[in-house]
Design a protein around this motif. Structure first.
Motif, PDB file in Angstrom:
ATOM      1  N   LEU A  12       0.831  -1.215   0.000  1.00  0.00           N
ATOM      2  CA  LEU A  12       0.000   0.000   0.000  1.00  0.00           C
ATOM      3  C   LEU A  12       0.867   1.268   0.000  1.00  0.00           C
ATOM      4  CD1 LEU A  12      -2.608  -1.237   2.623  1.00  0.00           C
ATOM      5  CD2 LEU A  12      -3.154  -0.610   0.275  1.00  0.00           C
ATOM      6  N   GLY A  13       2.182   1.065   0.001  1.00  0.00           N
ATOM      7  CA  GLY A  13       3.112   2.198  -0.033  1.00  0.00           C
ATOM      8  C   GLY A  13       3.494   2.700   1.347  1.00  0.00           C
ATOM      9  N   GLY A  14       3.265   1.893   2.360  1.00  0.00           N
ATOM     10  CA  GLY A  14       3.568   2.326   3.722  1.00  0.00           C
ATOM     11  C   GLY A  14       5.056   2.293   4.033  1.00  0.00           C
ATOM     12  N   VAL A  15       5.492   3.224   4.894  1.00  0.00           N
ATOM     13  CA  VAL A  15       6.877   3.213   5.389  1.00  0.00           C
ATOM     14  C   VAL A  15       6.848   3.371   6.907  1.00  0.00           C
ATOM     15  CG1 VAL A  15       8.059   4.050   3.309  1.00  0.00           C
ATOM     16  CG2 VAL A  15       7.108   5.693   4.925  1.00  0.00           C
ATOM     17  N   TYR A  16       7.955   3.027   7.544  1.00  0.00           N
ATOM     18  CA  TYR A  16       7.985   2.987   9.016  1.00  0.00           C
ATOM     19  C   TYR A  16       7.836   4.377   9.653  1.00  0.00           C
ATOM     20  CZ  TYR A  16       9.832  -1.733   8.261  1.00  0.00           C
ATOM     21  OH  TYR A  16      10.019  -3.033   7.872  1.00  0.00           O
ATOM     22  N   PHE A  17       8.738   5.282   9.268  1.00  0.00           N
ATOM     23  CA  PHE A  17       8.753   6.643   9.836  1.00  0.00           C
ATOM     24  C   PHE A  17       8.835   7.638   8.684  1.00  0.00           C
ATOM     25  CE2 PHE A  17      11.059   4.003  12.918  1.00  0.00           C
ATOM     26  CZ  PHE A  17      10.484   4.357  14.125  1.00  0.00           C
ATOM     27  N   ASP A  18       8.498   8.900   8.961  1.00  0.00           N
ATOM     28  CA  ASP A  18       8.826   9.916   7.964  1.00  0.00           C
ATOM     29  C   ASP A  18      10.285  10.335   8.196  1.00  0.00           C
ATOM     30  OD1 ASP A  18       8.915  11.670  10.076  1.00  0.00           O
ATOM     31  OD2 ASP A  18       7.108  12.785   9.533  1.00  0.00           O
ATOM     32  N   GLU A  19      10.740  11.314   7.475  1.00  0.00           N
ATOM     33  CA  GLU A  19      12.168  11.646   7.580  1.00  0.00           C
ATOM     34  C   GLU A  19      12.511  12.423   8.860  1.00  0.00           C
ATOM     35  OE1 GLU A  19      14.116  12.040   3.387  1.00  0.00           O
ATOM     36  OE2 GLU A  19      11.972  12.402   3.156  1.00  0.00           O
TER      37      GLU A  19
ATOM     38  N   GLN B  52      19.118   8.117  16.238  1.00  0.00           N
ATOM     39  CA  GLN B  52      18.212   7.185  15.557  1.00  0.00           C
ATOM     40  C   GLN B  52      17.829   7.724  14.180  1.00  0.00           C
ATOM     41  OE1 GLN B  52      18.808   4.455  17.435  1.00  0.00           O
ATOM     42  NE2 GLN B  52      16.698   3.824  17.100  1.00  0.00           N
ATOM     43  N   LYS B  53      17.567   9.056  14.149  1.00  0.00           N
ATOM     44  CA  LYS B  53      17.163   9.688  12.891  1.00  0.00           C
ATOM     45  C   LYS B  53      18.306   9.594  11.872  1.00  0.00           C
ATOM     46  CE  LYS B  53      15.834  14.172  11.059  1.00  0.00           C
ATOM     47  NZ  LYS B  53      15.586  15.571  11.340  1.00  0.00           N
ATOM     48  N   GLU B  54      19.492   9.874  12.352  1.00  0.00           N
ATOM     49  CA  GLU B  54      20.674   9.842  11.464  1.00  0.00           C
ATOM     50  C   GLU B  54      20.816   8.446  10.836  1.00  0.00           C
ATOM     51  OE1 GLU B  54      24.275  10.896  13.616  1.00  0.00           O
ATOM     52  OE2 GLU B  54      25.415   9.704  12.160  1.00  0.00           O
ATOM     53  N   ILE B  55      20.667   7.422  11.658  1.00  0.00           N
ATOM     54  CA  ILE B  55      20.821   6.046  11.152  1.00  0.00           C
ATOM     55  C   ILE B  55      19.658   5.674  10.232  1.00  0.00           C
ATOM     56  CG2 ILE B  55      20.956   3.610  11.854  1.00  0.00           C
ATOM     57  CD1 ILE B  55      22.386   4.627  14.412  1.00  0.00           C
ATOM     58  N   TYR B  56      18.456   6.092  10.625  1.00  0.00           N
ATOM     59  CA  TYR B  56      17.277   5.775   9.807  1.00  0.00           C
ATOM     60  C   TYR B  56      17.409   6.408   8.417  1.00  0.00           C
ATOM     61  CZ  TYR B  56      12.397   5.427   8.337  1.00  0.00           C
ATOM     62  OH  TYR B  56      11.245   5.154   7.629  1.00  0.00           O
ATOM     63  N   LEU B  57      17.894   7.659   8.400  1.00  0.00           N
ATOM     64  CA  LEU B  57      18.008   8.349   7.101  1.00  0.00           C
ATOM     65  C   LEU B  57      19.011   7.658   6.177  1.00  0.00           C
ATOM     66  CD1 LEU B  57      17.664  12.123   8.064  1.00  0.00           C
ATOM     67  CD2 LEU B  57      15.976  10.599   7.053  1.00  0.00           C
ATOM     68  N   LYS B  58      20.011   7.039   6.786  1.00  0.00           N
ATOM     69  CA  LYS B  58      20.966   6.265   5.972  1.00  0.00           C
ATOM     70  C   LYS B  58      20.234   5.106   5.286  1.00  0.00           C
ATOM     71  CE  LYS B  58      25.345   7.024   8.311  1.00  0.00           C
ATOM     72  NZ  LYS B  58      26.315   6.483   9.233  1.00  0.00           N
ATOM     73  N   ALA B  59      19.354   4.450   6.052  1.00  0.00           N
ATOM     74  CA  ALA B  59      18.579   3.334   5.476  1.00  0.00           C
ATOM     75  C   ALA B  59      17.639   3.854   4.394  1.00  0.00           C
ATOM     76  CB  ALA B  59      17.796   2.626   6.577  1.00  0.00           C
ATOM     77  N   VAL B  60      17.052   5.023   4.656  1.00  0.00           N
ATOM     78  CA  VAL B  60      16.109   5.605   3.688  1.00  0.00           C
ATOM     79  C   VAL B  60      16.803   5.850   2.342  1.00  0.00           C
ATOM     80  CG1 VAL B  60      14.730   7.679   3.165  1.00  0.00           C
ATOM     81  CG2 VAL B  60      14.557   6.579   5.408  1.00  0.00           C
ATOM     82  N   GLU B  61      18.051   6.300   2.408  1.00  0.00           N
ATOM     83  CA  GLU B  61      18.813   6.535   1.158  1.00  0.00           C
ATOM     84  C   GLU B  61      18.820   5.274   0.306  1.00  0.00           C
ATOM     85  OE1 GLU B  61      22.846   8.011   1.645  1.00  0.00           O
ATOM     86  OE2 GLU B  61      22.065   9.472   3.091  1.00  0.00           O
ATOM     87  N   THR B  62      19.120   4.139   0.949  1.00  0.00           N
ATOM     88  CA  THR B  62      19.143   2.861   0.224  1.00  0.00           C
ATOM     89  C   THR B  62      17.759   2.540  -0.329  1.00  0.00           C
ATOM     90  OG1 THR B  62      20.746   2.150   1.859  1.00  0.00           O
ATOM     91  CG2 THR B  62      19.851   0.440   0.432  1.00  0.00           C
ATOM     92  N   TRP B  63      16.730   2.736   0.511  1.00  0.00           N
ATOM     93  CA  TRP B  63      15.370   2.410   0.073  1.00  0.00           C
ATOM     94  C   TRP B  63      14.961   3.274  -1.112  1.00  0.00           C
ATOM     95  CZ3 TRP B  63      12.953   2.508   5.686  1.00  0.00           C
ATOM     96  CH2 TRP B  63      13.558   1.497   6.430  1.00  0.00           C
TER      97      TRP B  63
END
Lengths: 304, 485
Positions: free
Chosen positions: B237-244, B467-478
């Motif tokens: 459905l296009g869901g993601v865990y967190f926003d940026e 946590q945000k810094e690490i999450y954003l790294k994952a987001v880049e890959t996604w």
């Protein structure tokens, strides 16, 4: 001259110093070991419970006073776990005492194969909790379990998803717990019954007491200290219940059967929130200590 | 005076020369083994998936000189706690560790693992051969390589081909739903088919009278991994865990709809589905109790094993259903578990450990993923290109090709697990509330709101900025993989 008289005085002083402190010296190693092995870890837990110590993050532990305790008070999952634990405690220990007393009374009379039957009663206690958990998992299995098979055979219905239904999960754990530990209660109470002098019963019979009166006025009062002791053991044990919950339901479905010990374990070894987990452990320790102190007090009152 | 004959002297000299040469040869041979005598300890979840370390013990010793001293297995659900405890205590007890990539972000982010890029330059792990999802989501963190793939777990749809191809069933389905009976493309179609095939004991199914109740589908709804079955719907459905900004989006409309779809499907599942973990779900399908399941890739191999399966030659595999967006169907196949091989920073022999990890990931992987004795699943293009290796296991080469093609498609539609520090905590909370919603304790909306609230607390507890810094790294890959639209 002075020198001659001074020496014995010093010697006496030393001897009396030794006499006074010798017991302390003898006791010191034991106290040292006790402090290191028992009090030390306990102190460590108390101190940690006042800290925020998240092993998942790289942050250093911080002293946060009572915040962990405050969070526990506000944590609905903790209260749910406490409710489940108390249901298991009251229901489980209560049933074990009632069933244990009945079976002990039945075993406290002469009949053929008495020794064999009494020995058979010991089997559930000797089985490892992992095996008990596995055994009851099989019994409760929705499709292949003997319990549902019997229900279907007797045409009482289609059976239940015992461990997967919020209405039956906790009850299922309680039954397994009662099955395993009722024999322990039976054996202890049987020992208590056998320690009551037959003369007391003879006197009651001479006085024309009915069997119920003998049980109510003679057996029960004389057995009360034993009942309290066995209740003490079971309360301490059930309050810490972990293995059966972990093996049968893992606390689920949802949190329907989660116990306080399981919740503490989850915080400690899944979330690695050491401060919060130790605060939970301290609360458990306090509650179980209060319950046990009251039981011991009851026992003292009876003796007095 | 002792006189030595010329012939005797010649024999002695020749023998000496041969001995010296052979000693030299042995020495030269030994020096070719780069890690002679080094002992390493391997850690992973106990059972079938650690077998390859035992199988190749001798070969590894022969080729590299490395001795696999111990293979330590722990229960499936204890991997995180055991590894974490060892890492925190810096025991250096293990050289090669097998774990689930959901923990990679935390283990790599907190410096417990050794980056493998330098070793990879020396000994090529052939990463171009690995499915993009597995390579980028399971093995890398912050652009660096921290693990090598070992198991290509991904969810697939399995269905009973015999029932889907039965003429009576097809006709009845068309009469009831006004369309042809075919493998479901969307979650709505999945529900229709599940409902259609749910029958009572005594009803007819494909012309035969049922001796017990039959169900349209089954799910993994027990505590532990049920969140992944929800993710399959949420992701599509296009869901993601967190926003940026690390605000949880789990309780969005998409999240609630995904949970409602999941809950709805339980109506067509066996009554004890809430206790279904891997084994129970597998057994329900292999025993012919359900028409469809969504499960890991090894199920198709097991369905062909007559010792454990009653549906031999009757199981089909397909892409996990998706959601219709315009005229496109967006699919999302989560990759729960999926094992990787990594080297702890405290390993005593990191290079030798890497050599072993690479050996298992590259040299022996085709054999290991095509063996019925492991639960390891394909993840390399060279695996998909080798249906012959899977033919014996899946009946024939054609069936093997169909299987491999579908696994490859699902891996290309891979949906990532949350792999930031505290992933175990975030996932456990998500799983708990999904479970509470499924069991009827809470409504889907209330359950996911509770998740969002607790996720916020976890993020704060672990340090929101980090946590945000690490999450954003994952987001880049996604984003690079097109998962984050």
């Amino acid at each position: 001259m002075n020198r001659v008289t001074a020496a014995p005085v010093k010697g006496r002083d030393f001897n009396s110093w030794i006499d006074k402190r010798l017991p302390v010296l003898f006791v010191a190693p034991v106290v040292g070991i006790l402090l290191t092995l028992a009090i030390g870890p306990l102190l460590f837990i108390f101190i940690t419970s006042f800290m925020s110590w998240e092993l998942v993050s790289a942050a250093a532990p911080q002293f946060i006073w009572f915040r962990n305790y405050l969070n526990i008070v506000l944590d609905s999952r903790f209260w749910n776990a406490m409710k489940n634990t108390l249901i298991l405690l009251v229901g489980g220990v209560g049933l074990q005492l009632v069933l244990g007393l009945i079976t002990a009374l039945l075993l406290n009379r002469e009949f053929k194969l008495k020794r064999v039957v009494t020995s058979l009663f010991l089997i559930p206690i000797t089985i490892a909790p992992v095996v008990v958990g596995f055994q009851w998992r099989v019994i409760y299995h929705e499709s292949f379990g003997p319990l549902n098979y019997i229900i279907r055979m007797l045409r009482l219905g289609n059976g239940f998803a015992w461990l997967a239904d919020t209405r039956t999960a906790l009850f299922s754990i309680l039954v397994a717990e009662v099955w395993q530990w009722t024999p322990f209660v039976t054996i202890v109470l049987l020992a208590g019954l056998q320690s009551i002098s037959p003369r007391v019963y003879e006197a009651a019979n001479v006085d024309g007491a009915t069997p119920w009166q003998v049980f109510r006025r003679v057996t029960l009062p004389l057995l009360k200290p034993t009942i309290i002791i066995v209740a003490l053991f079971r309360v301490m044990d059930v309050f810490k219940i972990f293995d059966l919950v972990f093996l049968l339901t893992g606390g689920g479905p949802g949190t329907a059967s989660e116990s306080v010990s399981l919740y503490t374990y989850i915080n400690g070894f899944r979330y690695f929130s050491m401060g919060y987990a130790t605060a939970l452990a301290v609360i458990q320790l306090l509650i179980v200590t209060i319950i046990c102190m009251n039981l011991v007090k009851m026992m003292k009152v009876r003796r007095a | 005076m002792l006189r030595i004959s010329r012939r005797f002297a010649l024999v002695v000299v020749t023998m000496l020369a041969i001995s010296l040469l052979s000693l030299g040869g042995i020495a030269a041979g030994q020096s070719r083994k780069p890690f002679e005598g080094i002992k390493i300890v391997v850690f992973g979840d106990a059972g079938q998936n650690l077998k390859p370390f035992e199988w190749y013990k001798d070969k590894i010793k022969e080729e590299s000189g490395i001795v696999i001293d111990q293979v330590v297995g722990v229960p499936f659900t204890s991997v995180y706690e055991k590894l974490k405890t060892e890492f925190v205590a810096q025991t250096g007890a293990y050289d090669v560790v097998v774990f689930y990539p959901a923990y990679l972000g935390e283990f790599a982010g907190l410096g417990y693992l050794m980056p493998l890029d330098d070793f990879a330059k020396k000994y090529d792990p052939k990463l171009d051969d690995v499915s993009t999802g597995v390579r980028e989501l399971n093995c890398k963190y912050g652009g660096k390589l921290y693990a090598l793939p070992y198991d290509g777990d991904v969810l697939n749809l399995y269905y009973r081909k015999d029932l889907f191809n039965n003429a009576t069933e097809k006709a009845n389905f068309k009469k009831q739903f006004g369309r042809d009976l075919k493998v479901p493309e969307t979650w709505e179609e999945f529900l229709d088919i599940a409902k259609f095939f749910t029958r009572k004991k005594g009803d007819k199914l494909a012309g035969e009278t049922l001796k017990e109740d039959f169900y349209g589908s089954a799910e993994l709804a027990a505590r532990g991994f049920s969140y992944a079955w929800w993710l399959a719907r949420f992701g599509s459905l296009g869901g993601v865990y967190f926003d940026e900004d690390m605000k949880p989006l789990i309780n969005s409309e998409k999240g609630v709809k995904a949970l409602e779809l999941f809950k709805e499907s339980l109506k067509y599942s066996p009554p004890d589905v809430m206790a279904y973990g891997y084994e129970e779900l597998k057994n329900a399908y292999l025993e012919g109790k359900v028409a469809m399941v969504i499960q890991w890739s090894d199920i198709q191999k097991k369905a062909q094993d007559p010792r454990i399966s009653k549906i031999e030659n009757r199981s089909g595999i397909a892409a996990v259903p998706g959601s219709r967006v315009g005229d496109k169907i967006v699919r999302s196949a989560p990759m729960p578990v999926g094992r990787v091989l990594a080297i702890p920073r405290t390993a005593r022999h990191p290079e030798a450990a890497y050599w072993v990890a690479r050996y298992l990931s590259v040299e022996t992987s085709l054999h290991d993923v095509s063996s019925s004795e492991t639960g390891l699943d394909p993840y390399r293009k060279s695996h998909y290109a080798n249906p012959k290796s899977f033919a014996a296991l899946l009946g024939n080469e054609e069936a093997a090709k169909e299987y491999l093609d579908i696994v490859a498609v699902n891996l290309e539609n891979a949906y990532p697990e949350l792999n930031i520090p505290g992933a175990g905590n975030y996932q456990d909370v998500l799983d708990l509330y999904i479970n509470r919603a499924l069991s009827g304790e809470m409504t889907p909306k209330a359950a996911l709101d509770a998740v969002a609230k607790e996720w916020d607390q976890i993020t704060k507890k672990l340090g929101a900025a980090r946590q945000k810094e690490i999450y954003l790294k994952a987001v880049e890959t996604w984003k690079a993989l097109g998962i984050w639209q």
